[in-house]
Design a protein around this motif. Structure first.
Motif, PDB file in Angstrom:
ATOM      1  N   UNK A  14       0.842  -1.178   0.000  1.00  0.00           N
ATOM      2  CA  UNK A  14       0.000   0.000   0.000  1.00  0.00           C
ATOM      3  C   UNK A  14       0.889   1.245   0.000  1.00  0.00           C
ATOM      4  N   UNK A  15       0.254   2.401  -0.085  1.00  0.00           N
ATOM      5  CA  UNK A  15       0.991   3.659  -0.019  1.00  0.00           C
ATOM      6  C   UNK A  15       1.730   3.752   1.313  1.00  0.00           C
ATOM      7  N   UNK A  16       3.033   4.063   1.263  1.00  0.00           N
ATOM      8  CA  UNK A  16       3.854   4.208   2.469  1.00  0.00           C
ATOM      9  C   UNK A  16       4.428   5.619   2.458  1.00  0.00           C
ATOM     10  N   UNK A  17       3.968   6.496   3.366  1.00  0.00           N
ATOM     11  CA  UNK A  17       4.405   7.901   3.324  1.00  0.00           C
ATOM     12  C   UNK A  17       5.910   8.093   3.408  1.00  0.00           C
ATOM     13  N   UNK A  18       6.609   7.224   4.160  1.00  0.00           N
ATOM     14  CA  UNK A  18       8.044   7.445   4.347  1.00  0.00           C
ATOM     15  C   UNK A  18       8.902   6.616   3.392  1.00  0.00           C
ATOM     16  N   UNK A  19       8.295   6.016   2.374  1.00  0.00           N
ATOM     17  CA  UNK A  19       9.073   5.249   1.395  1.00  0.00           C
ATOM     18  C   UNK A  19       9.821   6.208   0.472  1.00  0.00           C
ATOM     19  N   UNK A  20      11.007   5.812   0.037  1.00  0.00           N
ATOM     20  CA  UNK A  20      11.806   6.711  -0.813  1.00  0.00           C
ATOM     21  C   UNK A  20      11.091   7.041  -2.118  1.00  0.00           C
ATOM     22  N   UNK A  21      10.296   6.103  -2.650  1.00  0.00           N
ATOM     23  CA  UNK A  21       9.547   6.414  -3.871  1.00  0.00           C
ATOM     24  C   UNK A  21       8.538   7.534  -3.613  1.00  0.00           C
ATOM     25  N   UNK A  22       7.885   7.511  -2.452  1.00  0.00           N
ATOM     26  CA  UNK A  22       6.919   8.550  -2.103  1.00  0.00           C
ATOM     27  C   UNK A  22       7.617   9.898  -1.970  1.00  0.00           C
ATOM     28  N   UNK A  23       8.751   9.912  -1.282  1.00  0.00           N
ATOM     29  CA  UNK A  23       9.515  11.156  -1.130  1.00  0.00           C
ATOM     30  C   UNK A  23       9.942  11.708  -2.487  1.00  0.00           C
ATOM     31  N   UNK A  45      14.595  15.760 -15.357  1.00  0.00           N
ATOM     32  CA  UNK A  45      13.455  16.295 -14.627  1.00  0.00           C
ATOM     33  C   UNK A  45      13.944  17.085 -13.411  1.00  0.00           C
ATOM     34  N   UNK A  46      13.603  18.377 -13.322  1.00  0.00           N
ATOM     35  CA  UNK A  46      14.064  19.142 -12.168  1.00  0.00           C
ATOM     36  C   UNK A  46      13.378  18.707 -10.889  1.00  0.00           C
ATOM     37  N   UNK A  47      14.136  18.674  -9.814  1.00  0.00           N
ATOM     38  CA  UNK A  47      13.584  18.283  -8.520  1.00  0.00           C
ATOM     39  C   UNK A  47      13.431  19.511  -7.641  1.00  0.00           C
ATOM     40  N   UNK A  48      12.298  19.598  -6.961  1.00  0.00           N
ATOM     41  CA  UNK A  48      12.082  20.696  -6.024  1.00  0.00           C
ATOM     42  C   UNK A  48      12.864  20.415  -4.743  1.00  0.00           C
ATOM     43  N   UNK A  49      13.308  21.472  -4.094  1.00  0.00           N
ATOM     44  CA  UNK A  49      13.956  21.359  -2.782  1.00  0.00           C
ATOM     45  C   UNK A  49      12.886  20.956  -1.777  1.00  0.00           C
ATOM     46  N   UNK A  50      13.045  19.809  -1.093  1.00  0.00           N
ATOM     47  CA  UNK A  50      12.003  19.401  -0.149  1.00  0.00           C
ATOM     48  C   UNK A  50      11.768  20.415   0.956  1.00  0.00           C
ATOM     49  N   UNK A  51      12.792  21.228   1.294  1.00  0.00           N
ATOM     50  CA  UNK A  51      12.636  22.229   2.350  1.00  0.00           C
ATOM     51  C   UNK A  51      11.729  23.367   1.898  1.00  0.00           C
ATOM     52  N   UNK A  52      11.592  23.525   0.566  1.00  0.00           N
ATOM     53  CA  UNK A  52      10.782  24.638   0.060  1.00  0.00           C
ATOM     54  C   UNK A  52       9.306  24.449   0.354  1.00  0.00           C
ATOM     55  N   UNK A  53       8.878  23.185   0.499  1.00  0.00           N
ATOM     56  CA  UNK A  53       7.459  22.935   0.756  1.00  0.00           C
ATOM     57  C   UNK A  53       7.203  22.567   2.203  1.00  0.00           C
ATOM     58  N   UNK A  54       8.265  22.609   3.018  1.00  0.00           N
ATOM     59  CA  UNK A  54       8.111  22.252   4.426  1.00  0.00           C
ATOM     60  C   UNK A  54       7.459  23.367   5.208  1.00  0.00           C
TER      61      UNK A  54
END
Length: 198
Positions: A17-26, A189-198
């Protein structure tokens, strides 16, 4: 001269199932336009159901795609590739389990996997560039067995160290190296900075 279109990244999860902390989800959350194959509503353990779910997603994506598969999602990807010929820009295939040998308790046995269409594992060369990321201490597959699959598929083998099965259960959430491996496949594909949406 028009620039080449940016590939759409399509994530192919394992039988989970969907796992929020999985690397694919991140990683999916960081990539604009990324798509994740949803689990089939019925017969989740069926190879045909998983392959159909992947093919349905790919049919709706225009332009080039890069596949990012983990665990049983790698097997879904190679089974799909053996039956379909949609152009694929490249594929990152992370920690495939060895379905040909008994897995730890709690996982399907080889007889069940065979009955559900997963065995034999396709061993023909993939028709697109691919990287197999192999763990040195994966409880679901010995490194040498994954290396043999990589050779059979014509994939570049990358030793990612002792990361278990590269999932939250083995202590891994975000996996920054995945983005580097995607870039090795030519995915810009450009990646967003994860801190930008924190």
């Amino acid at each position: 001269m028009n620039p080449l279109p940016t590939p759409t990244v399509v994530f192919v999860p394992g039988l989970r199932d969907h796992v929020p902390d999985h690397w694919q989800t991140h990683l999916a959350a960081r990539l604009d336009g990324a798509v994740t194959v949803p689990p089939p509503e019925d017969a989740r353990g069926s190879r045909d159901a998983q392959v159909t779910a992947l093919d349905t997603v790919l049919a709706a994506v225009p332009g080039p795609v890069v596949l990012v598969a983990h665990s049983a999602g790698v097997h879904t990807t190679v089974h799909w590739a053996a039956r379909h010929h949609r152009p694929v820009h490249g594929a990152l295939l992370a920690t495939p389990p060895d379905f040909g040998t008994p897995l730890p308790d709690g996982h399907p046995d080889p007889a069940t996997l065979r009955a559900n269409g997963w065995l034999p594992t396709p061993t023909g060369p993939l028709l697109f560039p691919s990287i197999v990321a192999a763990s040195t201490n994966d409880p679901l597959a010995r490194f040498d067995r994954v290396a043999a699959l990589a050779r059979a598929w014509g994939s570049r083998l990358v030793d990612v160290g002792p990361v278990g099965h590269l999932n939250p259960a083995s202590g891994h959430g975000a996996w920054p190296r995945a983005l580097d491996l995607l870039r090795d496949l030519g995915c810009r594909t450009p990646a967003r900075d994860p801190k930008a949406s924190a």
